[in-house]
Write an enzyme that holds these catalytic residues in place. Structure first.
Site, PDB file in Angstrom:
ATOM      1  N   HIS A 135       1.160  -1.135   0.208  1.00 26.35           N
ATOM      2  CA  HIS A 135      -0.019   0.633   0.142  1.00 26.35           C
ATOM      3  C   HIS A 135       1.130   0.917  -0.276  1.00 26.35           C
ATOM      4  O   HIS A 135       0.491   2.194  -0.908  1.00 26.35           O
ATOM      5  CB  HIS A 135      -1.031   0.073   1.031  1.00 26.35           C
ATOM      6  CG  HIS A 135      -0.008   0.308   2.378  1.00 26.35           C
ATOM      7  ND1 HIS A 135      -0.303  -0.448   3.203  1.00 26.35           N
ATOM      8  CD2 HIS A 135      -0.069   1.492   2.742  1.00 26.35           C
ATOM      9  CE1 HIS A 135      -0.101  -0.196   4.953  1.00 26.35           C
ATOM     10  NE2 HIS A 135       0.203   1.386   4.685  1.00 26.35           N
TER      11      HIS A 135
ATOM     12  N   SER B 296       5.428   2.500   7.540  1.00 21.79           N
ATOM     13  CA  SER B 296       4.447   1.048   7.006  1.00 21.79           C
ATOM     14  C   SER B 296       5.862   0.674   6.255  1.00 21.79           C
ATOM     15  O   SER B 296       6.229   1.845   5.236  1.00 21.79           O
ATOM     16  CB  SER B 296       3.336   1.854   6.464  1.00 21.79           C
ATOM     17  OG  SER B 296       2.162   2.232   7.133  1.00 21.79           O
TER      18      SER B 296
ATOM     19  N   ASP C 251      -0.873  -7.012   0.976  1.00 18.17           N
ATOM     20  CA  ASP C 251       0.720  -5.924   1.606  1.00 18.17           C
ATOM     21  C   ASP C 251       1.910  -5.760   1.295  1.00 18.17           C
ATOM     22  O   ASP C 251       2.124  -5.092   2.538  1.00 18.17           O
ATOM     23  CB  ASP C 251      -0.678  -5.480   2.804  1.00 18.17           C
ATOM     24  CG  ASP C 251       0.076  -3.621   2.667  1.00 18.17           C
ATOM     25  OD1 ASP C 251      -0.084  -3.367   1.718  1.00 18.17           O
ATOM     26  OD2 ASP C 251       0.027  -3.544   4.118  1.00 18.17           O
TER      27      ASP C 251
END
Length: 352
Positions: A89, A203, A122
């Site tokens: 992402h 992230s 992901d």
């Protein structure tokens, strides 16, 4: 990035914040349990200064430009060929030529390309030219050896603040975190829950043990409703490195990741669970997907998978990694325990 909804977690509704732009996605927490094995650093305090010194040479900030906007995320250097591990992402909105990398201890605005993406888990790998920068691969630990209460350290670039370190503990293990929606399902497989702060921009960065070895990929942080996407509330999640590395290896080799499956949803039988229940160490089957290999071979809820092929299975992570050693259509010898009796069956591995 776009909002992907939210669902209930027990009696509490939470939003899950991911990515450089702070998108909100759904949160589904499955069964959890303690870890397996006791690493050398468990039960001892972290010297976070030493961890930072170990990790920073391998830490990067990823900047993405695309038609859908711009954002930042984090990553870790995997090897001297220029491969960098991150979340899918983080880079999913990038246009061609729209990714640059800043090294926490080195070059800035280094052009990067997408090596491979796996939206379902992901995870993604990007690459930089190895002759353009000095590359220091991060040390890799064993996520299967994590235990609840063990100190860990998260590194990354929250809100674009590069070279940020936070510390905390492993709060829980084996969380199933649904970060997908509709035609784009995505799941954090057996996620590590930690109270080390993970905010937008963290992230893709490394979660490490006290020796600076990467044991997870920081991926998401929960937010209570009505907080407007504020800072960390101490419910944060990382993808276990054992699993992430197996996906990354496929992405580096082929540009894509296959998803072989035997069709079970399972939880780890930890040492504590084994002592309390008398079950063997392994992957305790909770659900079986109708029509796939395990169900067709007669494995059912309550069985404990202890071996796949020649690989001993003492955790769900190990089961997933072992299954990834097969291609869809292959046959695998699977050892399991039912009501105290050891059995073996042959399972045809499926694909998804």
């Amino acid at each position: 990035m776009t909002s992907r909804g939210r669902i209930a977690v027990g009696a509490v509704v939470l939003a899950l914040v991911v990515g450089g732009t702070g998108a909100v996605v759904g949160l589904l927490v499955g069964s959890d349990s303690g870890g397996s094995g006791v690493p050398a650093t468990a039960g001892t305090p972290c010297d976070v200064t030493e961890v930072a010194a170990q990790v920073f040479p391998s830490l990067v900030t990823i900047t993405v430009q695309g038609a859908g906007g711009s954002g930042t995320g984090s990553g870790s250097v995997l090897d001297t060929q220029g491969n960098i591990l991150t979340n899918d992402h983080v880079i999913e909105t990038a246009d061609a030529g729209g990714i640059t990398v800043d090294f926490a201890r080195g070059h800035a605005r280094v052009p990067a390309r997408i090596v491979g993406r796996d939206p379902a888990t992901d995870l993604a790998v990007i690459g930089v030219a190895p002759d353009a920068v000095t590359l220091t691969p991060i040390a890799v630990g064993e996520s299967a050896a994590l235990v609840v209460g063990q100190p860990v350290v998260a590194a990354g670039s929250p809100l674009g603040l590069t070279g940020t370190i936070t510390s905390g503990t492993v709060s829980a293990l084996n969380r199933y975190i649904d970060v997908g929606q509709g035609q784009a399902p995505a799941t954090l497989i057996n996620a590590i829950q930690t109270d080390a702060a993970i905010n937008p921009g963290n992230s893709g960065g490394p979660l490490t043990d006290c020796a600076g070895r990467q044991v997870g990929v920081n991926s998401a942080g929960a937010q209570a409703p009505g907080t407007g996407g504020g800072g960390s509330i101490g419910l944060n999640f990382a993808i276990p490195m054992d699993f992430a590395r197996s996906v990354a290896d496929q992405l580096v080799r082929t540009g894509r990741a296959g998803h072989p499956t035997i069709g079970v949803l399972a939880v780890t039988v930890t040492a504590e669970m084994a002592t309390a229940t008398g079950l063997p160490r392994g992957a305790l089957v909770e659900q079986v997907v109708t029509g796939l290999g395990a169900g067709r071979a007669g494995i059912g809820p309550g069985d404990v998978i202890t071996r796949i092929g020649t690989a001993t299975v003492t955790s769900v992570d190990q089961m997933l990694v072992a299954v990834r050693g097969y291609d869809p259509g292959d046959s695998a010898q699977v050892g399991y325990v039912r009501n105290g009796s050891q059995s073996t069956t042959t399972i045809v591995v499926g694909g998804q």
